[in-house]
Design a protein around this motif. Structure first.
Motif, PDB file in Angstrom:
ATOM      1  N   TYR A 236      -4.805   6.380  -0.877  1.00 18.69           N
ATOM      2  CA  TYR A 236      -4.161   5.074  -0.679  1.00 18.69           C
ATOM      3  C   TYR A 236      -4.282   4.302  -1.992  1.00 18.69           C
ATOM      4  O   TYR A 236      -5.366   4.237  -2.582  1.00 18.69           O
ATOM      5  CB  TYR A 236      -4.854   4.260   0.410  1.00 18.69           C
TER       6      TYR A 236
ATOM      7  N   VAL B  40       0.853  -1.188   0.000  1.00 18.19           N
ATOM      8  CA  VAL B  40       0.000   0.000   0.000  1.00 18.19           C
ATOM      9  C   VAL B  40       0.890   1.239   0.000  1.00 18.19           C
ATOM     10  O   VAL B  40       1.870   1.314   0.759  1.00 18.19           O
ATOM     11  CB  VAL B  40      -0.999   0.005   1.189  1.00 18.19           C
TER      12      VAL B  40
ATOM     13  N   GLY C  13       0.711   5.427   0.236  1.00 21.41           N
ATOM     14  CA  GLY C  13      -0.180   6.498   0.653  1.00 21.41           C
ATOM     15  C   GLY C  13       0.506   7.849   0.550  1.00 21.41           C
ATOM     16  O   GLY C  13       1.737   7.944   0.564  1.00 21.41           O
TER      17      GLY C  13
ATOM     18  N   TRP D 131      -3.441   0.482  -3.493  1.00 20.29           N
ATOM     19  CA  TRP D 131      -3.059  -0.887  -3.124  1.00 20.29           C
ATOM     20  C   TRP D 131      -2.653  -1.671  -4.376  1.00 20.29           C
ATOM     21  O   TRP D 131      -3.424  -1.753  -5.334  1.00 20.29           O
ATOM     22  CB  TRP D 131      -4.225  -1.612  -2.468  1.00 20.29           C
TER      23      TRP D 131
ATOM     24  N   THR E 103      -4.357   0.521   8.085  1.00 20.65           N
ATOM     25  CA  THR E 103      -3.960   0.184   6.712  1.00 20.65           C
ATOM     26  C   THR E 103      -2.651  -0.584   6.666  1.00 20.65           C
ATOM     27  O   THR E 103      -2.373  -1.291   5.700  1.00 20.65           O
ATOM     28  CB  THR E 103      -3.824   1.436   5.834  1.00 20.65           C
TER      29      THR E 103
END
Lengths: 208, 206
Positions: B42, B15, B17, B44, B168
């Protein structure tokens, strides 16, 4: 001929509180998020010595104001050492904290301090307990760390800032906030309750 | 089709961000965002993924949002991004996950959303390289990570956020961005502010 500094190594609990928001921006690029850096730091030596002076159990508190970022200097500091320490312990710890014995982080931090008051001998109350640690000197200063709270669930959040290759002062800081953080000592006077607190083990030496 | 609570899913990957906060992002420490508001994303990259009988290996998805205050104050506007390369079954699976209906961090992100913008289907061009990773989602986001530099020496800093309760990720490399431009439902430019890179693993509650 220059005399080599007395060798030292100390392991201690470092209880740092300051005026930054929790997390303390200075860890992420050096600049405080409210312009200046105003900090109260408790230090409890768990194990260590300078030369043949045992420093185990010695307690100290630093109260420091820097007008801008720490690395921009002009710091105004007061150093308190618990009055139960012997004269040799006071001199030994003061030699380390003022950078005179070399070694990180104090050989760098000392260069950012232009006015130093101390060492001042006072009775220091200190409870070393992670992000619930407290320290105080009656009539002068008080700091209480308290864990970060998840804003949604209200549960304690354990949040560590880690420098995998080693930080300047500590390598693994357990980040928190404060329920009390205030000092009134001469020109070092502030109250930053509710801002950043960090609990970290430290291990300092002037030996390779 | 199984009942909602019986859906078993697992996602592992990276991930990435970024947001408009200063380096470190005080929201990580339950403090208010640096500039009062939150503009963030974010992205992924799923390396191993399974949602019921749908394999999601190698696909990507994104969450782009803005909030007038801290995200946790529940007034976020959200735009979801789904990998254009996904076939219909995978698009449904990714949309189901991102909707928050099946738990994981997506449930939290959905719970703080007040306004949903139309979901975007776009290619997610992601080059994974730690704090030098790049994300290019045409028409949505141009994002390049970089490391924080020591203010005195100029050397790259290695900094990790270790947070067992992080929603997260639990072990995050903290950095900055060379570029962070939002060009989809949101129009922001936050180059040089906060960026992060982490491994993640999420799964259904069963």
């Amino acid at each position: 001929m220059t005399q080599a500094p007395t060798p030292y190594r100390i392991k201690a609990s470092w209880m740092e509180t300051c005026n930054c928001d929790s997390g303390c921006n200075c860890n992420f690029g050096g600049f405080p998020d409210h312009g200046s850096c105003e900090a109260l730091i408790g230090l409890h030596v768990s194990d260590g010595n300078i030369g043949d002076v045992d420093l185990s159990g010695v307690k100290a508190v630093l109260a420091i104001k820097w007008p801008k970022a720490i690395h921009e200097g002009s710091g105004n500091a007061a150093v308190f050492i618990d009055e139960s320490a012997t004269e040799q312990q006071v001199n030994g710890l003061a030699t380390i904290l003022t950078g005179q014995a070399g070694g990180m982080p104090w050989e760098i931090l000392a260069t950012t301090i232009t006015a130093l008051d101390g060492p001042i001998l006072k009775p220091i109350k200190m409870d070393v307990n992670g992000t619930s640690s407290t320290f105080s000197i009656d009539g002068i200063l008080e700091a209480k760390l308290t864990p970060c709270k998840n804003p949604v669930t209200g549960e304690d959040n354990e949040v560590h800032i880690v420098f995998p290759k080693g930080g300047l002062i500590w390598n693994d800081g357990n980040s928190s906030t404060t329920s009390v953080m205030k000092v009134d000592h001469g020109t070092v006077k502030f109250n930053h309750t509710g801002q950043s607190g960090i609990f970290a083990p430290v291990d300092w030496t002037n030996q390779k | 089709m199984a009942a909602k609570n019986d859906i078993v899913w697992l996602l592992k990957g990276i991930v990435i961000g970024a947001c408009n906060c200063d380096w470190g992002c005080p929201c990580n420490f339950d403090a208010p965002p640096t500039y009062g508001n939150c503009n963030g994303a974010y992205i992924w990259q799923i390396q191993k993924g399974q949602f019921w009988d749908v394999n999601l290996d190698g696909f990507g998805m994104g969450w782009v949002g803005e909030s007038p205050g801290a995200m946790r104050l529940d007034h976020s506007t959200t735009q979801l991004v789904i990998d254009q390369r996904a076939d219909e079954a995978r698009r449904v699976a990714l949309a189901d996950l991102l909707s928050g209906s099946f738990g994981g961090p997506f449930e939290i992100l959905a719970s703080i959303t007040e306004t949903w913008l139309e979901t975007i289907f776009a290619p997610l061009n992601i080059v994974l390289d730690g704090l030098n990773s790049r994300v290019d989602i045409p028409g949505v986001l141009d994002l390049g990570l970089t490391s924080i530099k020591n203010p005195v020496t100029g050397e790259p800093e290695q900094l990790t956020l270790v947070k067992g309760t992080g929603f997260t990720s639990n072990n995050t490399q903290m950095g900055s961005t060379t570029v962070c431009s939002y060009t989809g439902g949101f129009q922001h430019e936050h180059s040089g502010n906060y960026g992060e890179f982490a491994e993640f693993e999420y799964h259904s509650s069963k």
